[in-house]
Design an enzyme around this catalytic site. Structure first.
Site, PDB file in Angstrom:
ATOM      1  N   SER A   1     -11.218   6.355   7.416  1.00 37.56           N
ATOM      2  CA  SER A   1     -10.468   5.883   6.244  1.00 37.56           C
ATOM      3  C   SER A   1     -11.079   4.612   5.676  1.00 37.56           C
ATOM      4  O   SER A   1     -11.484   3.709   6.422  1.00 37.56           O
ATOM      5  CB  SER A   1      -9.018   5.563   6.630  1.00 37.56           C
ATOM      6  OG  SER A   1      -8.351   6.709   7.081  1.00 37.56           O
ATOM      7  N   ILE A   2     -11.085   4.541   4.347  1.00 38.10           N
ATOM      8  CA  ILE A   2     -11.557   3.330   3.675  1.00 38.10           C
ATOM      9  C   ILE A   2     -10.720   2.127   4.140  1.00 38.10           C
ATOM     10  O   ILE A   2     -11.244   1.040   4.378  1.00 38.10           O
ATOM     11  CB  ILE A   2     -11.468   3.520   2.144  1.00 38.10           C
ATOM     12  CG1 ILE A   2     -12.532   4.544   1.710  1.00 38.10           C
ATOM     13  CG2 ILE A   2     -11.634   2.207   1.409  1.00 38.10           C
ATOM     14  CD1 ILE A   2     -12.441   4.996   0.259  1.00 38.10           C
TER      15      ILE A   2
ATOM     16  N   TYR B   1     -11.929  17.286  -9.086  1.00 36.55           N
ATOM     17  CA  TYR B   1     -10.962  16.201  -8.855  1.00 36.55           C
ATOM     18  C   TYR B   1      -9.629  16.458  -9.562  1.00 36.55           C
ATOM     19  O   TYR B   1      -8.575  15.988  -9.117  1.00 36.55           O
ATOM     20  CB  TYR B   1     -11.577  14.887  -9.332  1.00 36.55           C
ATOM     21  CG  TYR B   1     -11.068  13.648  -8.632  1.00 36.55           C
ATOM     22  CD1 TYR B   1     -11.052  13.550  -7.238  1.00 36.55           C
ATOM     23  CD2 TYR B   1     -10.614  12.550  -9.357  1.00 36.55           C
ATOM     24  CE1 TYR B   1     -10.597  12.404  -6.598  1.00 36.55           C
ATOM     25  CE2 TYR B   1     -10.163  11.398  -8.729  1.00 36.55           C
ATOM     26  CZ  TYR B   1     -10.156  11.333  -7.358  1.00 36.55           C
ATOM     27  OH  TYR B   1      -9.702  10.195  -6.731  1.00 36.55           O
TER      28      TYR B   1
ATOM     29  N   ILE C   1      -3.941   4.686  -0.599  1.00 37.11           N
ATOM     30  CA  ILE C   1      -3.141   5.896  -0.413  1.00 37.11           C
ATOM     31  C   ILE C   1      -3.301   6.809  -1.619  1.00 37.11           C
ATOM     32  O   ILE C   1      -3.258   6.342  -2.756  1.00 37.11           O
ATOM     33  CB  ILE C   1      -1.648   5.492  -0.279  1.00 37.11           C
ATOM     34  CG1 ILE C   1      -1.402   4.816   1.071  1.00 37.11           C
ATOM     35  CG2 ILE C   1      -0.739   6.690  -0.473  1.00 37.11           C
ATOM     36  CD1 ILE C   1      -0.031   4.191   1.182  1.00 37.11           C
TER      37      ILE C   1
ATOM     38  N   LYS D   1      -5.506   8.805 -10.990  1.00 40.03           N
ATOM     39  CA  LYS D   1      -6.300   7.569 -10.878  1.00 40.03           C
ATOM     40  C   LYS D   1      -6.347   6.821 -12.214  1.00 40.03           C
ATOM     41  O   LYS D   1      -6.385   5.588 -12.235  1.00 40.03           O
ATOM     42  CB  LYS D   1      -7.715   7.877 -10.379  1.00 40.03           C
ATOM     43  CG  LYS D   1      -7.777   8.349  -8.922  1.00 40.03           C
ATOM     44  CD  LYS D   1      -7.184   7.351  -7.949  1.00 40.03           C
ATOM     45  CE  LYS D   1      -7.515   7.683  -6.507  1.00 40.03           C
ATOM     46  NZ  LYS D   1      -6.712   6.863  -5.557  1.00 40.03           N
TER      47      LYS D   1
ATOM     48  N   LYS E   1     -17.028  10.533   2.831  1.00 38.26           N
ATOM     49  CA  LYS E   1     -16.397  11.641   3.562  1.00 38.26           C
ATOM     50  C   LYS E   1     -15.226  11.136   4.396  1.00 38.26           C
ATOM     51  O   LYS E   1     -15.413  10.397   5.363  1.00 38.26           O
ATOM     52  CB  LYS E   1     -17.435  12.352   4.424  1.00 38.26           C
ATOM     53  CG  LYS E   1     -18.342  13.212   3.573  1.00 38.26           C
ATOM     54  CD  LYS E   1     -19.273  14.087   4.360  1.00 38.26           C
ATOM     55  CE  LYS E   1     -20.043  14.947   3.369  1.00 38.26           C
ATOM     56  NZ  LYS E   1     -21.370  15.323   3.845  1.00 38.26           N
TER      57      LYS E   1
ATOM     58  N   ASP F   1       6.556   6.296   4.752  1.00 36.32           N
ATOM     59  CA  ASP F   1       6.187   7.260   3.719  1.00 36.32           C
ATOM     60  C   ASP F   1       6.511   6.591   2.387  1.00 36.32           C
ATOM     61  O   ASP F   1       7.679   6.299   2.103  1.00 36.32           O
ATOM     62  CB  ASP F   1       7.012   8.545   3.912  1.00 36.32           C
ATOM     63  CG  ASP F   1       6.708   9.593   2.847  1.00 36.32           C
ATOM     64  OD1 ASP F   1       6.209   9.220   1.767  1.00 36.32           O
ATOM     65  OD2 ASP F   1       6.993  10.773   3.092  1.00 36.32           O
ATOM     66  N   VAL F   2       5.479   6.348   1.589  1.00 34.23           N
ATOM     67  CA  VAL F   2       5.689   5.539   0.376  1.00 34.23           C
ATOM     68  C   VAL F   2       6.546   6.228  -0.683  1.00 34.23           C
ATOM     69  O   VAL F   2       6.911   5.607  -1.670  1.00 34.23           O
ATOM     70  CB  VAL F   2       4.354   5.096  -0.265  1.00 34.23           C
ATOM     71  CG1 VAL F   2       3.641   4.069   0.601  1.00 34.23           C
ATOM     72  CG2 VAL F   2       3.460   6.287  -0.575  1.00 34.23           C
TER      73      VAL F   2
HETATM   74  O1  0WD Z   1     -14.505   9.431  -1.552  1.00 37.83           O
HETATM   75  C1  0WD Z   1     -13.475   8.879  -1.185  1.00 37.83           C
HETATM   76  N1  0WD Z   1     -12.999   9.047   0.031  1.00 37.83           N
HETATM   77  C2  0WD Z   1     -12.762   7.976  -2.147  1.00 37.83           C
HETATM   78  C3  0WD Z   1     -11.466   7.618  -1.923  1.00 37.83           C
HETATM   79  C4  0WD Z   1     -13.486   7.535  -3.352  1.00 37.83           C
HETATM   80  C5  0WD Z   1     -12.718   6.678  -4.204  1.00 37.83           C
HETATM   81  C6  0WD Z   1     -11.415   6.356  -3.935  1.00 37.83           C
HETATM   82  N2  0WD Z   1     -10.804   6.845  -2.814  1.00 37.83           N
HETATM   83  C7  0WD Z   1      -9.419   6.474  -2.588  1.00 37.83           C
HETATM   84  C8  0WD Z   1      -8.462   7.600  -2.309  1.00 37.83           C
HETATM   85  O2  0WD Z   1      -8.111   8.291  -3.479  1.00 37.83           O
HETATM   86  C9  0WD Z   1      -7.295   6.811  -1.721  1.00 37.83           C
HETATM   87  O3  0WD Z   1      -6.559   6.198  -2.754  1.00 37.83           O
HETATM   88  O4  0WD Z   1      -9.313   5.653  -1.452  1.00 37.83           O
HETATM   89  C10 0WD Z   1      -8.007   5.748  -0.915  1.00 37.83           C
HETATM   90  C11 0WD Z   1      -8.112   6.027   0.568  1.00 37.83           C
HETATM   91  O5  0WD Z   1      -8.664   7.307   0.763  1.00 37.83           O
HETATM   92  P1  0WD Z   1      -9.550   7.721   2.020  1.00 37.83           P
HETATM   93  O6  0WD Z   1      -9.773   6.578   2.897  1.00 37.83           O
HETATM   94  O7  0WD Z   1     -10.697   8.483   1.462  1.00 37.83           O
HETATM   95  O8  0WD Z   1      -8.638   8.835   2.706  1.00 37.83           O
HETATM   96  P2  0WD Z   1      -7.742   8.915   4.041  1.00 37.83           P
HETATM   97  O9  0WD Z   1      -8.478   8.381   5.201  1.00 37.83           O
HETATM   98  O10 0WD Z   1      -7.262  10.337   4.128  1.00 37.83           O
HETATM   99  O11 0WD Z   1      -6.517   7.961   3.723  1.00 37.83           O
HETATM  100  C12 0WD Z   1      -5.572   8.212   2.705  1.00 37.83           C
HETATM  101  C13 0WD Z   1      -4.215   8.203   3.344  1.00 37.83           C
HETATM  102  C14 0WD Z   1      -3.594   9.479   3.875  1.00 37.83           C
HETATM  103  O12 0WD Z   1      -4.311  10.221   4.590  1.00 37.83           O
HETATM  104  P3  0WD Z   1      -3.964  11.836   4.707  1.00 37.83           P
HETATM  105  O13 0WD Z   1      -5.330  12.344   4.875  1.00 37.83           O
HETATM  106  O14 0WD Z   1      -3.093  11.906   5.896  1.00 37.83           O
HETATM  107  O15 0WD Z   1      -3.303  12.308   3.424  1.00 37.83           O
HETATM  108  O16 0WD Z   1      -3.153   7.966   2.459  1.00 37.83           O
HETATM  109  C15 0WD Z   1      -1.997   8.066   3.260  1.00 37.83           C
HETATM  110  C16 0WD Z   1      -2.350   8.851   4.475  1.00 37.83           C
HETATM  111  O17 0WD Z   1      -2.528   8.035   5.555  1.00 37.83           O
HETATM  112  N3  0WD Z   1      -0.876   8.745   2.641  1.00 37.83           N
HETATM  113  C17 0WD Z   1       0.344   8.231   2.630  1.00 37.83           C
HETATM  114  N4  0WD Z   1       0.803   7.050   3.103  1.00 37.83           N
HETATM  115  C18 0WD Z   1       2.121   6.816   2.967  1.00 37.83           C
HETATM  116  N5  0WD Z   1       2.952   7.676   2.377  1.00 37.83           N
HETATM  117  C19 0WD Z   1       1.161   9.178   1.998  1.00 37.83           C
HETATM  118  C20 0WD Z   1       2.521   8.855   1.867  1.00 37.83           C
HETATM  119  N6  0WD Z   1       3.393   9.671   1.277  1.00 37.83           N
HETATM  120  N7  0WD Z   1       0.389  10.246   1.651  1.00 37.83           N
HETATM  121  C21 0WD Z   1      -0.850   9.978   2.047  1.00 37.83           C
END
Ligand code: 0WD
Length: 255
Positions: free
Chosen positions: A19-20, A155, A92, A162, A192, A64-65
């Protein structure tokens, strides 16, 4: 690098070590900040528990937001241990899988509203819930992607979410400005992660970036984390409502 000793940082959105938000939390910890982490639900707990241990925090809360009560509970728990929150990292996003990788006009109403709720409205909801803990100098960041500004076919609805998130950052910068709270966004190049695995074409995009981006490489967690440190810290004291691309320069290229 930046002295953040004793600063209180709430990080939302760590799902695992890819995760970022994990990269940002680790960098904050390395600069001396104290961390509170939130996770979305029980299945993530077993992955985030060791991460909380590694980052030396026992402030780990389910939230959960989309649920106002969860947010209230989160801030209530935090206020038992901290008098204020200096930094909030909102990392998120979510859209139902069935609404991604389809022609955009086929997006369901449910998918659209879900994406907007979790990926956009949650930023306002978190800030509002945290309001009494935010002080002049507090800084909030969120994560966005270039698909907000140009069409990235796979996307889909997330691009619209976004775009709304980026506009929300500007409006929040204004509405929180009189309290001295700053709100900014980082537009990250493709990485990834669990979330991005739901969106098709990441590997192809990364190959194109390796060839075509000014820096001729893809970005890493650390690239984003370093910009996050800047935006969160006092180094960016005059910066709010802004968006910084951390994408190896890809967004400046026409083709
Ligand atoms: O290429 C990418 N990975 C990019 C990500 C490029 C540019 C931006 N981003 C953004 C994403 O859109 C997001 O806003 O960065 C942010 C973090 O994304 P990430 O690190 O790529 O993804 P991940 O490690 O999956 O973390 C996002 C998390 C969720 O993960 P899952 O996979 O379980 O959906 O957001 C959280 C959850 O931990 N999340 C929530 N947290 C609280 N309440 C909820 C919720 N309802 N839904 C998802």
């Amino acid at each position: 690098m930046i002295d953040m000793k004793g600063k209180k940082a709430l990080v939302l959105g760590i799902a695992n070590k890819h995760s970022i938000a994990y990269g940002i939390a680790k960098a904050l910890k390395e600069q001396g900040a104290d961390l509170a982490l939130s996770y979305v639900g029980a299945p993530i707990l077993k992955r985030i528990k060791p991460i909380a241990e590694e980052l030396e925090t026992d402030m780990l809360f389910e939230c959960d937001v989309t649920k106002e009560n969860d947010l209230k509970h989160l801030m209530g728990e935090i206020s038992k241990q901290w008098e204020q929150i200096d930094y909030i990292v909102h990392s998120i996003a979510f859209a139902p899988r069935s609404d991604l990788n389809i022609p955009f006009h086929e997006t369901s109403r449910h998918g659209f509203l879900t994406a907007m709720d979790i990926s956009v409205y949650s930023l306002l909801a978190v800030i509002r819930a945290a309001q009494s803990l935010l002080v002049p100098g507090s800084s909030v960041i969120t994560l966005t992607y270039y698909g907000a500004q140009k069409v990235v076919p796979s996307y889909g609805v997330m691009g619209i979410a976004k775009a709304a998130l980026e506009a929300s950052v500007r409006y929040l910068a204004h509405s929180m400005g009189e309290k001295g709270v700053r709100v900014n966004a980082i537009s990250a190049g493709p990485m990834k992660t669990l979330s991005s695995s739901a969106i098709g074409g990441i590997s192809q995009a990364q190959r194109r970036i390796e060839k075509g981006a000014p820096l001729a490489r893809n970005i890493e967690q650390e690239d984003i984390a370093k910009t996050a440190l800047y935006l969160l810290s006092d180094l960016a004291s005059g910066v709010t409502g802004d968006l910084i691309f951390v994408d190896a320069g890809m967004s400046v290229m026409a083709y």
